[in-house]
Write a protein that holds these residues in place. Sequence first.
Motif, PDB file in Angstrom:
ATOM      1  N   SER A 366       0.832  -1.207   0.000  1.00  0.00           N
ATOM      2  CA  SER A 366       0.000   0.000   0.000  1.00  0.00           C
ATOM      3  C   SER A 366       0.863   1.253   0.000  1.00  0.00           C
ATOM      4  O   SER A 366       0.389   2.343  -0.309  1.00  0.00           O
ATOM      5  N   VAL A 373      -1.389  -2.480  -4.475  1.00  0.00           N
ATOM      6  CA  VAL A 373      -2.209  -3.295  -3.561  1.00  0.00           C
ATOM      7  C   VAL A 373      -2.989  -4.334  -4.359  1.00  0.00           C
ATOM      8  O   VAL A 373      -3.063  -5.514  -3.982  1.00  0.00           O
ATOM      9  N   ALA A 657      -5.372   0.628   0.805  1.00  0.00           N
ATOM     10  CA  ALA A 657      -5.824  -0.691   1.249  1.00  0.00           C
ATOM     11  C   ALA A 657      -7.337  -0.812   1.158  1.00  0.00           C
ATOM     12  O   ALA A 657      -7.866  -1.900   0.890  1.00  0.00           O
TER      13      ALA A 657
END
Lengths: 699, 699
Positions: A366, A373, A657
């Motif tokens: 991230s 991600v 995320a």
Amino acid sequence: MSLIVFAPVGASLALIFAAFYTYTIFKVDEGTDRMKYIAESIRKGANAFLKRQYKGVGIFFIIMFIILFILAQFNFVSIFMPFAFLTGGIFSGLSGYLGMKIATNSNSRTANACTKSLNSGLRVAFSSGTVMGLVVVGLALTDLSIWYFILNWYYGAMPIDERITIITTTMVTFSMGASSMALFARVGGGIFTKAADVGADLVGKVEIGIPEDDPRNPAVIADNVGDNVGDVAGMGADLYESYVGSILSSCALAVAAGLSVNGAAIPIIIASIGVMASIVGSFFVKSKEDVSQKALLSALRRGTYFSAIVIAIASYFVVNNILGRENIGVYFSILCGLVAGLLIGFFTEYYTSDNYKPTQSIAQSSETGPATVIITGLSVGMKSTAAPVIIIGCSILISFVASDGFNNFNMGLFGIAISSVGMLSTLGITLATDAYGPVADNAGGIAEMAGLPSEVRERTDALDSLGNTTAATGKGFAIGSAALTALAFIAAYKNSIEQMATTNNIAFNFDLSILNPQVLIGAFIGAMVTFAFSSCTMSAVGRAASKIVVEVRRQFKEIKGLMDGKAEPDYASCVDICTKSSQKELLVIALIAIISPLVVGIILGPNGVAGLLAGATISGFVLAVMMSNSGGAWDNAKKHIEAGNFGGKGSECHKSAVVGDTVGDPFKDTSGPAINILIKLMSIVSIVFGMVILTFHIF
Amino acid sequence: MSLIVFAPVGASLALIFAAFYTYTIFKVDEGTDRMKYIAESIRKGANAFLKRQYKGVGIFFIIMFIILFILAQFNFVSIFMPFAFLTGGIFSGLSGYLGMKIATNSNSRTANACTKSLNSGLRVAFSSGTVMGLVVVGLALTDLSIWYFILNWYYGAMPIDERITIITTTMVTFSMGASSMALFARVGGGIFTKAADVGADLVGKVEIGIPEDDPRNPAVIADNVGDNVGDVAGMGADLYESYVGSILSSCALAVAAGLSVNGAAIPIIIASIGVMASIVGSFFVKSKEDVSQKALLSALRRGTYFSAIVIAIASYFVVNNILGRENIGVYFSILCGLVAGLLIGFFTEYYTSDNYKPTQSIAQSSETGPATVIITGLSVGMKSTAAPVIIIGCSILISFVASDGFNNFNMGLFGIAISSVGMLSTLGITLATDAYGPVADNAGGIAEMAGLPSEVRERTDALDSLGNTTAATGKGFAIGSAALTALAFIAAYKNSIEQMATTNNIAFNFDLSILNPQVLIGAFIGAMVTFAFSSCTMSAVGRAASKIVVEVRRQFKEIKGLMDGKAEPDYASCVDICTKSSQKELLVIALIAIISPLVVGIILGPNGVAGLLAGATISGFVLAVMMSNSGGAWDNAKKHIEAGNFGGKGSECHKSAVVGDTVGDPFKDTSGPAINILIKLMSIVSIVFGMVILTFHIF
């Protein structure tokens, strides 16, 4: 006295203890008025969803009933088929309904029990899961018992061996009702839950910046409802179907392998022992006031391990007594499935828990933004397919070899099928551990919305977090068992087509070689169907979620004082949108599963259908594992950051995320699990419409 | 006089015209000093990459040569194998090298020619592609001719029928060298190009906000180098291998089907006709000063269509004269492959061009953020697998039926194999259309970096944009042909194992039924391997890209005046990082392809290997299509927004679309195309090590 009597005994025990646990749950108080109000809103939403869903499903079932009834008039299917189809659907729907009923009544009680102690909360949530687990296995065995006794009476004049053959081959088609119901529940619920979740997150967390489960978010109740309709009712119907399917196909393959009446009863006996072991095991689940994941997980696992050990010991005596020392290999087939189920769970945990490297690597990626991600998460998911495939591969090989398959092919197939029964024998308690998750999740939401003190929220958070892990392992278990069940169905499919051909004097010989173009093309199409199906379910979530986004934005704009907490949002409208859109998308998706075997069958014949099923099972298994694990890992990577790593909540890393988590939502809760049902439903449709395909195929 | 003489004639013509086109390119001026400097930097980077790659590959080839040489001493492989392995590798590497050499010399010339007119630019870029295409087919036919004449001389004492059998079965193993080389070129180049691209975008576009191809970005030269090493050298080696593989396996299957020596020469004749048709077709590619995509695309397509029609007509007479009227069905098999190749191209364009709904829907989903861009893109990619699967399915069925496969199975397999030759017969011109893309892309980069006037950039942009479309259709073509080639390999595998068993008096009978657990487990593992392999290639890109990110950030921080354009970035260091990391990751990835058939073979025997290959081909085909098309669609969705839709460049929508594009980069240029080579290499490894597996397998 027939050994089949184990089935009604197991069924009764399961239902009695389900009632007992329900009683203990309802003894717990629902908490404050605010909690009661929230719980009531969730219940209302869930009921509204189920009501509309059953209406839609009802129409589908009536149409299918009529089609099957007409086919039965021309002897294309057994005359019992249309009725069995209905009962399968009703029992499967009923397990979903009861499971959800108890879950939506346990959420606020769990939150309230958490004000007392962690263990009280755990007990309520887990009891709710146990009710679900026992209802599923209880109703499954009830359905089996009823039909067995009806068919046994109907064919009473036949000699026992012939009677068992016709009973088992007829009954194996009975899962179609359960499969169809499961598809609707799983996919409909999956679309509902993820549309609400994604919609709530996109506006709430990302745009406006309010926390998860914030009562100001209009989609928050829909999100909570979704946990119940997707993860409880959907999962229940899915595993109900695997359970029934694996037992029935094993019985049919036992007969095909030339085993005696008692031999054919083995799957049912093992299942019944599993029920009892699960009941006893459920009493072992207790915890101290230690909120660490490790302590809680071991509390939950104690029950599963106990049940597994009991089954492992008892099955030995069952096989030894019924089949004798010379067929003791069958016992190892059962053991194999049992162990494989546990192992898949372990590896799923490894890939999806943030205690281990894979999920941590996603969290770390991230730092370079949402794109990495996604790349890392997909990569972890793809890599995570290796272990389950190798486990299932070993399980197939060992159970085939143990049952002497290289010398007696049909015994080998029976070995593979009975290993799926071994895996699913712990279903009562495995499902309890799994269905506990959404209850804990809801309890956390209620605690947040009702503003309960922080130590209560800490407890519900601990329970919820554990629920994420068990949900992931549960999904692994569901996929593994679905793959084995689907394989057993393919074997049963071949036998049943051959029998149909013999009975109806149709000249047909299978050529299932992978070099036969019919098989090969079928397999290509099967693999493609799993992808196309996932595409449909994912885009359905996307479409429904964007409707929620629009609605949530509208409410924040139009309802004055909503942001300051002075006005109530309109929860019901979000629930309604989710309900409507999930139902709208379902029909096309259901048709893929039902029409593809028919079309392939008509064009490429029974060989093509077998290829289709094999292709779909193989590719579907790998794809489902990948999607479920990627989704689980993204979810926990986000939680890992929220726990204070990489800048914690609100940081740039956290935002990246959240993108991963949002992509993962339909992966793990809609498309991934729906594939299980797709492959089983396609198999069973192929068996049911086998005679039609046999009669009308082109090549 | 043997008809095989067509091969050296075709080869010579291809190489002569390649030289001619090279001459015309070098006649064009390279432009300003700045342009020369940039072009020289790209050339240097590309050469540095190739030099290091060939060093790594060299070690691998020496080890494999030794292993094969030892195996040859024990008669496990033909004594020619180690040498053929080397020549395959060298020729495949040489086609990549020459293609890249010409591409890196054409980029600035294309940019410079664009200052004159659009057509001049198109001609230079397309000529460069044509050199690549002709070099690939020319060297392939050269390699085939040399080995044929050596083997024919060596086995000269044998009667002709026996001689042809041994020659074809020996030669079919020869693709292994080409396959291995292709893997290194495709995967190494793919990792290089996407690490540079992703790294450049993440810091340049997202963090700092400078446009693509901005000379201040230290990774910009590496990005341009990457286009050459991945999309030119990699794609060339990939298709070289498919081309050689499909011809050789068709020859072997022709012999297995009992065709005469002349019959076995048909694949070679068709290929040679294709070479000539491609040469003539290449002269048809011209454009007016109309920069619309439609006009340019039809200019490019004219050449392909012309070649396809010539081949379609000529093959009829070839088949009719050699096999006679009664086997004219074989002609339809060829036609089938030819049409399938074009159709796959069309559908790929539909799913990846922003003229159509799928890509537009991705662009639209950017309104709700990056997560929905990813979900929609994956969904589009998954859905896009339907058309190619159905096309390949129909192609298999029709070519099998047309060649009378249901009555003469081996003829049917030959039909499938020859259809892949039909598809690849247009390779000379198809590859030209495809390899043109990176040159145009580079030309655009050079025009940008050298600050050429806007009307020139408009022209290079038009050429570049077209290159995206042709790259996507080229990938579809590469995947489709790889799937058919792999299938032909599986059939050849079965024949060659059976022959080995007979020759060495080993009792072995294939049981390729999908219910045979060996086959089934093999297929499960095969499907999984494609996922695990993609995971490795994707995470390799991720790791390499993050190194670039760190380096680019460092340069922007440490080099004073870089942002203001007053200081030069250190381009070479980024090139160096990409080169090193791509090589480091390669070995593990290559080992997956080589070791998995061996391990599966040792445990599950030849049946298991066949299952492995089938599972990998089926699942790999679907996965590769999905990844390539998702990636292409994300790329063009971003371009669609950049063209002024949904807020245009710099808007929130654009940022979300960039996330999709970044995820898509390894999808479409690393993992997706690498799967093609994986499935072919696994097949060929299985054939080469067939005797080892036959001797030592456990089950």
